[in-house]
Every structure is written in C-alpha cells, then in structure tokens.
Design a protein around this motif. Structure first.
Motif, PDB file in Angstrom:
ATOM      1  N   LYS A  90      -9.370   4.545  -0.680  1.00 43.49           N
ATOM      2  CA  LYS A  90      -9.077   3.153  -1.046  1.00 43.49           C
ATOM      3  C   LYS A  90     -10.356   2.321  -1.036  1.00 43.49           C
ATOM      4  CE  LYS A  90      -4.327   2.999   0.785  1.00 43.49           C
ATOM      5  NZ  LYS A  90      -4.204   4.475   0.902  1.00 43.49           N
ATOM      6  N   ILE A  91     -10.522   1.480  -2.046  1.00 40.76           N
ATOM      7  CA  ILE A  91     -11.663   0.565  -2.092  1.00 40.76           C
ATOM      8  C   ILE A  91     -11.138  -0.855  -2.300  1.00 40.76           C
ATOM      9  CG2 ILE A  91     -13.742  -0.119  -3.346  1.00 40.76           C
ATOM     10  CD1 ILE A  91     -13.988   2.828  -4.247  1.00 40.76           C
ATOM     11  N   THR A  92     -11.521  -1.780  -1.413  1.00 36.58           N
ATOM     12  CA  THR A  92     -11.148  -3.178  -1.608  1.00 36.58           C
ATOM     13  C   THR A  92     -12.220  -3.864  -2.451  1.00 36.58           C
ATOM     14  OG1 THR A  92     -10.068  -3.190   0.539  1.00 36.58           O
ATOM     15  CG2 THR A  92     -10.489  -5.326  -0.470  1.00 36.58           C
ATOM     16  N   VAL A  93     -11.796  -4.479  -3.541  1.00 37.66           N
ATOM     17  CA  VAL A  93     -12.719  -5.164  -4.450  1.00 37.66           C
ATOM     18  C   VAL A  93     -12.521  -6.668  -4.289  1.00 37.66           C
ATOM     19  CG1 VAL A  93     -13.379  -5.485  -6.866  1.00 37.66           C
ATOM     20  CG2 VAL A  93     -12.602  -3.244  -6.078  1.00 37.66           C
ATOM     21  N   HIS A  94     -13.636  -7.361  -3.985  1.00 37.61           N
ATOM     22  CA  HIS A  94     -13.569  -8.804  -3.776  1.00 37.61           C
ATOM     23  C   HIS A  94     -14.240  -9.548  -4.924  1.00 37.61           C
ATOM     24  CE1 HIS A  94     -12.387  -8.421   0.467  1.00 37.61           C
ATOM     25  NE2 HIS A  94     -13.224  -7.394   0.506  1.00 37.61           N
ATOM     26  N   ARG A  95     -13.765 -10.721  -5.181  1.00 42.39           N
ATOM     27  CA  ARG A  95     -14.437 -11.658  -6.063  1.00 42.39           C
ATOM     28  C   ARG A  95     -15.734 -12.104  -5.380  1.00 42.39           C
ATOM     29  NH1 ARG A  95     -14.638 -17.034  -7.083  1.00 42.39           N
ATOM     30  NH2 ARG A  95     -13.733 -17.779  -5.129  1.00 42.39           N
ATOM     31  N   LEU A 145       0.824  -1.218   0.000  1.00 46.98           N
ATOM     32  CA  LEU A 145       0.000   0.000   0.000  1.00 46.98           C
ATOM     33  C   LEU A 145       0.854   1.262   0.000  1.00 46.98           C
ATOM     34  CD1 LEU A 145      -2.996  -1.017   2.260  1.00 46.98           C
ATOM     35  CD2 LEU A 145      -2.924  -0.739  -0.220  1.00 46.98           C
ATOM     36  N   LYS A 146       1.982   1.196   0.680  1.00 47.64           N
ATOM     37  CA  LYS A 146       2.916   2.337   0.678  1.00 47.64           C
ATOM     38  C   LYS A 146       3.336   2.629  -0.766  1.00 47.64           C
ATOM     39  CE  LYS A 146       7.592   3.304   2.477  1.00 47.64           C
ATOM     40  NZ  LYS A 146       8.351   2.622   1.392  1.00 47.64           N
ATOM     41  N   LYS A 147       3.664   1.585  -1.486  1.00 50.32           N
ATOM     42  CA  LYS A 147       4.080   1.710  -2.880  1.00 50.32           C
ATOM     43  C   LYS A 147       2.952   2.250  -3.757  1.00 50.32           C
ATOM     44  CE  LYS A 147       8.287   0.022  -3.246  1.00 50.32           C
ATOM     45  NZ  LYS A 147       8.426  -1.286  -3.956  1.00 50.32           N
ATOM     46  N   ALA A 148       1.737   1.751  -3.507  1.00 49.28           N
ATOM     47  CA  ALA A 148       0.585   2.184  -4.310  1.00 49.28           C
ATOM     48  C   ALA A 148       0.346   3.675  -4.111  1.00 49.28           C
ATOM     49  CB  ALA A 148      -0.641   1.369  -3.929  1.00 49.28           C
ATOM     50  N   ASP A 149       0.394   4.128  -2.852  1.00 46.27           N
ATOM     51  CA  ASP A 149       0.224   5.566  -2.565  1.00 46.27           C
ATOM     52  C   ASP A 149       1.305   6.391  -3.263  1.00 46.27           C
ATOM     53  OD1 ASP A 149      -2.072   5.476  -0.984  1.00 46.27           O
ATOM     54  OD2 ASP A 149      -0.925   4.922   0.812  1.00 46.27           O
ATOM     55  N   MET A 150       2.532   5.895  -3.217  1.00 50.30           N
ATOM     56  CA  MET A 150       3.633   6.626  -3.850  1.00 50.30           C
ATOM     57  C   MET A 150       3.413   6.739  -5.356  1.00 50.30           C
ATOM     58  SD  MET A 150       7.223   5.733  -1.967  1.00 50.30           S
ATOM     59  CE  MET A 150       7.338   4.114  -2.714  1.00 50.30           C
ATOM     60  N   MET A 173      -5.827   6.009 -10.857  1.00 51.27           N
ATOM     61  CA  MET A 173      -6.045   4.876  -9.962  1.00 51.27           C
ATOM     62  C   MET A 173      -4.797   4.008  -9.946  1.00 51.27           C
ATOM     63  SD  MET A 173      -9.675   3.274 -11.056  1.00 51.27           S
ATOM     64  CE  MET A 173     -11.177   3.675 -10.207  1.00 51.27           C
ATOM     65  N   VAL A 174      -4.556   3.375  -8.798  1.00 48.36           N
ATOM     66  CA  VAL A 174      -3.525   2.343  -8.726  1.00 48.36           C
ATOM     67  C   VAL A 174      -4.184   1.094  -8.144  1.00 48.36           C
ATOM     68  CG1 VAL A 174      -1.308   1.642  -7.736  1.00 48.36           C
ATOM     69  CG2 VAL A 174      -1.678   4.032  -8.403  1.00 48.36           C
ATOM     70  N   ILE A 178      -6.932  -4.010  -4.010  1.00 52.39           N
ATOM     71  CA  ILE A 178      -7.275  -2.733  -3.385  1.00 52.39           C
ATOM     72  C   ILE A 178      -7.068  -1.630  -4.414  1.00 52.39           C
ATOM     73  CG2 ILE A 178      -6.792  -1.116  -1.507  1.00 52.39           C
ATOM     74  CD1 ILE A 178      -5.628  -3.596   0.017  1.00 52.39           C
ATOM     75  N   VAL A 179      -8.147  -0.911  -4.722  1.00 51.28           N
ATOM     76  CA  VAL A 179      -8.066   0.179  -5.674  1.00 51.28           C
ATOM     77  C   VAL A 179      -7.770   1.465  -4.912  1.00 51.28           C
ATOM     78  CG1 VAL A 179      -9.300   1.526  -7.410  1.00 51.28           C
ATOM     79  CG2 VAL A 179      -9.638  -0.951  -7.268  1.00 51.28           C
ATOM     80  N   VAL A 180      -6.610   2.057  -5.220  1.00 46.15           N
ATOM     81  CA  VAL A 180      -6.167   3.259  -4.529  1.00 46.15           C
ATOM     82  C   VAL A 180      -6.377   4.456  -5.449  1.00 46.15           C
ATOM     83  CG1 VAL A 180      -4.191   4.380  -3.431  1.00 46.15           C
ATOM     84  CG2 VAL A 180      -4.457   1.892  -3.279  1.00 46.15           C
TER      85      VAL A 180
END
Lengths: 324, 324
Positions: free
Chosen positions: B290-295, B255-260, B269-270, B283-285
C-alpha cells in the motif's frame, strides 16, 4: 414537473407531517445569505408603483429534487428534469417585464443557454494566433445573446438565481421565498415547474454511512413528501397567484391528476404535461376550463413557453385587477 | 468511485447474470457511431511505435451511473460523483503523453474546466460596447487555458469523449471500448474512477409508466449489478493494465474492501478513497503493498492526482516492460 405528491386521500393540510419534515431536515446552508438576497430583491421590487408590470415577481422553480438515501450522500433518488421548461419560461417572464426568482436544481438548464451546445466553451470559442479568445462565427449570435441578456438581467437585478439539490433544500428555500414575497401581495406569482420528489427517506431514519451491498438485494421503503402545495397556497403565500405542473407518461392519468391538483391544492392554474409531447403542447387547467397551448409550428425555433407565458401573464393581470 | 459491487460471496464470474443484464438492457443508441469513433481512435494509436509513450491509451471512466426506476424514466437512483477525479486525472494522463478515452457521465466535470466558476459564460465573459465578447481580465488565464488545451487535445485526436447516463449505457460502452482496445495489448489501461451503481432494477421488471404515489409508501427491491470488473479483467481486456476505485464513507471498511477488490477482480491497482479526505490523499493498494499518496500541501493549487498519475504511469511502464 410534478411539484405535488398524489395521494388520492383528500383531507386537511398535514401540519404534523410538515412539521416533522422540516424538523428532521438537515439545516439549510447559507440560509442567512439567501434571506438577505431575497429581502433586498423583494424590497426593491415592492417600491415600484403597483400599476407597473415591474412590480410583479414570479418565483420559477426548475429541475428535479434529489432524495438522499444516506446522510453522507453517495446514493440518492433523482427526478428527471432538464430544467428546460423553467429556464425558457424565465426568459419569457423577464421579457414580459417580470422580476424572476429562479429556484433551480444545480447543473440544470439556465435561462438564455437553450440554444447553446452542451459544451459552449469547447464548441463556440477558439484561441486565436494572437492568443485572443474569439467566438466561432457560427455561434457568434447565440453566444452574444446568451452572455449579454443573461448578464444584464442579473446586473439590473431583475433575475435572482438560487440553486438547490435535495428535496430538503428545495422546500426550505421555497418557504423563505414565499415569506419574503408576501409583501408583494397579488403581484407575486409561483410558477412551480420543478420536478419535486413524491417520496423521501426521513433524515433521522437514514443510514449515516454508505449502504453496503454485501447483504443481497436492496429493499427500500420511502414515505410520501407532505403536501406542501396546499400549505404554500393556504399559509405561506395566500395572496400569490399559484401555478403548479403535472407531468405524466400516461395521458389518461394526466388530466385526472391536473383536475385533482386544481381542487385539492386550490391552485389558480395547473399546467398538464405529457412526457413525450411536452415541448409541442401543454394543457392549462383552470377553474374556468381547459386550454390547450401549442407551439407555433410555422416557426422552427418557436417554444410552447411563448404562448404559455402570455396566457399566464394575462390571467395574472386579471387576478390582480380582480382584487382577490 | 466504486466501480464494483461488493458481494462478500467469492465465486466464479457470473456469466449468466451478465448475459441477462446485457440481454435485458435497452439497446444502446448510436452504438455504430461510438464503434466507428473507437476504431478510428485506437487504430491511429496502434500505428504508433510501441516504444513511444504516445502508443499508450487509458480509458478513464468518470461520474456516477443512474439506475432507472421506470422505463420512461422520470425517477432514477443516482450515485454521487462530481467527476472531478476523472476529469483531473485525464489532464495529467494527457500531459504524460497518453491518449485518453474519457467515458463520462453527462453533465459532470470536464477536463481543463476545474478552475472555472460554475457558470463560466455568465461569470467570465462580457459583451463590450462594440458588442465584442471579451473575457473578464480576472478569468483571462484560466479561460484561455481551458479553451486552448481542451480544443487542442480534441483536434490532435488524443482525447475522445464519450458520454453516458444509465448503468446500461455505461457497461455497454465500456464493453465496446474494451474490445476495441484489445489491439493495444499491455499499452492499454483502464482507470475506472466512475461511481457505478451496485444495484439496479432489471429492465423487464421495470414499470413502464411513472410510479404512482397514491398507494402509500414506496417499497422497492433492487438486485445487484453483476461483477463486471471480473469480466473486464478476465475476458474483455485480459492484457490491459486495470485500476479500480473504492469510495467509502467509513475508513474501517475502505481498506478491507480495497484488498478484496484487488484479489477478487485481479486488479493491478485499487485506489482507496475516503469521501471526506479524497481530495487530500488516497491509498493505492497493489499486490506489492500500500502507498499513501498526498497532495503537495505547499502549493495551494496542487492536486492529489498529480502524484497519483505519476505513480500509475510508472507502474504501467513496469507492467509493459515486464512483458506480462
């Protein structure tokens, strides 16, 4: 198609290196399943009278091995190999009456599929108005041949396909194959066309997580893969007829390497390939001398594997009758 | 699915690095052919009224790039990626009415083929006694769907497939795509699911011939691939809606990487993936949170891409109507 590594230092079989390679390798998945398939396959063949060609088995290795750089593998080093040589040779061995154990890299070229387009399902088929699936007339012959010959070889039990990806899987499965083929004595052949990594990162010295690129350039140290060819020939399958391959991009280096492999690993034959001309000709290096094998250029669809496998089969026959 | 590299040093777009990357890259084969296909494809789409979903184009990148270690490439470093995410997402984008430019790694997963076995020709077909080719009843439905939907997308001209292998090919083609999509303004989307190498060996510093292993261990130094995401967003396609991906094996880093990436490359979006759970949830950042998308676990064959693409398409609609 470089199954050996090329340390110029001669010397004894490096059992310690080999032990540490296998000790450090991740456990092989489905090893008992692979063992079972091999036992059934070789047992059936070994019941065939030795006088018949059908009692011969060749293990054809094909495609490149990968070297993981991380234990949860995101990055790996790969060796280029389409698997075309191994797949094509497999067809000619089957045609010559051999049973084939095809040890291939996942996703590489498969026997009987050479003449198909990259995406056969998309390019060879259509769904008709009656929603039947039909082969486009242009591809009818090749598709029919691919499906029927491939299926019949599998169903008759003359073709056993075993996939690998990493250098660890490749050498672990090769060892299982060698042990299960010992019962076949000189009727067994190894045709080692796979492009095996020369270098690897020992599993225990590998980072568990993905290598981070935040710390500037990436420096990597890889160590040499032990000389398995020597062990295969000496201990794993001492009676089998063994053929290894050399692939080089520099012709000057090629023959020197082939001669060294013949001597160092005590191969019966070494097939020397130059990267750019390997589909036109190969040089077969044996103790009795060198033979250059050419593709029949008078036929558009002739392969260099056709005369190559004929030569290999003849030499294997001589080897069997010589009773060595 | 890591399209960026992750230098923690912030700073300006490294135009010099990028220039030297492209200057040193081997010339792209068939570039004029690729250019022609892209022009035809995007021109046709751009003629569709902007009010229609059909005027939208997404470039989906898929699979891993290779980094050659030798100019006559025998060895290369590869990034693990089956291409499953890109292929599956492509199906859902087509279903949502988008035209798709599918920039994929040769040999990786293709749209509509997910549910087929590894070797469909061998496992799904048989040659009948009348030497007709028939689909085995067990696979009839999946094979029919794969062939018909895949072919119709190609024939209708809503799916353009462009293959790559090396990091050089990937970035050269991505640039051609970006330039030809500029005419589509905010209707264009980049969905960068490919696993792009973080490190490469500059072409001019590469050995021409195969690396010899005679000289002990192999030491390699790779340099970072320039931050192309930044250039894509800023210069190549400033109006397009851009989604990048992060894949990590360590959730803490992810998540740190996604935010960066969101901040540094100014992505819209990341999509954050953890290697082991990426088929269950992502997790869509975004700047909005942030939104967590589940199957949908209540359905055996439901994909996480189904809700993911729905969310992406909604956000793209907002982006278009916001007129940014």
């Amino acid at each position: 198609m470089d199954v050996s590594n090329d340390s110029d230092s001669f010397g004894e079989t490096p059992y310690a290196e080999i032990k540490s390679f296998f000790d450090s390798a991740p456990p092989l998945k489905d090893s008992s399943d692979i063992q079972r398939k091999l036992d059934e396959f070789t047992r059936r063949i070994s019941l065939t009278p030795e006088t018949e060609r059908a009692s011969r088995v060749v293990c054809v290795t094909s495609g490149g091995t990968t070297v993981p750089l991380e234990q949860r593998c995101v990055r790996y080093i790969d060796n280029f190999s389409s698997g075309h040589r191994g797949a094509t040779s497999t067809e000619y061995f089957l045609k010559a009456g051999y049973a084939v154990i095809f040890l291939y890299r996942r996703g590489t070229c498969q026997p009987y599929y050479r003449s198909l387009p990259d995406d056969p399902l998309l390019e060879c088929f259509e769904v008709t108005s009656e929603s039947n699936i039909a082969v486009l007339p242009t591809h009818r012959e090749t598709v029919e041949r691919a499906i029927s010959e491939h299926r019949s070889a599998i169903i008759k039990g003359t073709l056993l396909k075993l996939p690998f990806t990493s250098i660890f899987e490749y050498l672990q499965i090769l060892q299982l194959i060698a042990f299960s083929m010992t019962r076949l004595g000189p009727s067994a052949m190894f045709y080692l066309a796979a492009a095996v990594s020369d270098f690897y990162v020992p599993w225990e010295s590998m980072t568990v997580h993905k290598i981070q690129s935040s710390s500037g350039p990436l420096d990597m140290r890889l160590v040499q893969v032990p000389k398995m060819l020597k062990v295969l020939r000496k201990d794993w399958a001492p009676k089998a007829f063994c053929i290894s391959f050399k692939l080089e991009t520099d012709t000057d280096i090629l023959l020197k390497k082939a001669d060294m492999a013949l001597e160092r690993y005590n191969m019966h034959m070494v097939v020397a390939n130059e990267l750019l001309t390997r589909k036109e000709e190969v040089i077969v290096v044996a103790k009795s001398g060198k033979i250059t094998v050419h593709r029949d250029k008078t036929q558009a669809d002739a392969d260099v594997e056709s005369p190559l496998i004929k030569l290999v089969v003849d030499r294997h026959s001589d080897y069997i009758s010589s009773g060595l």
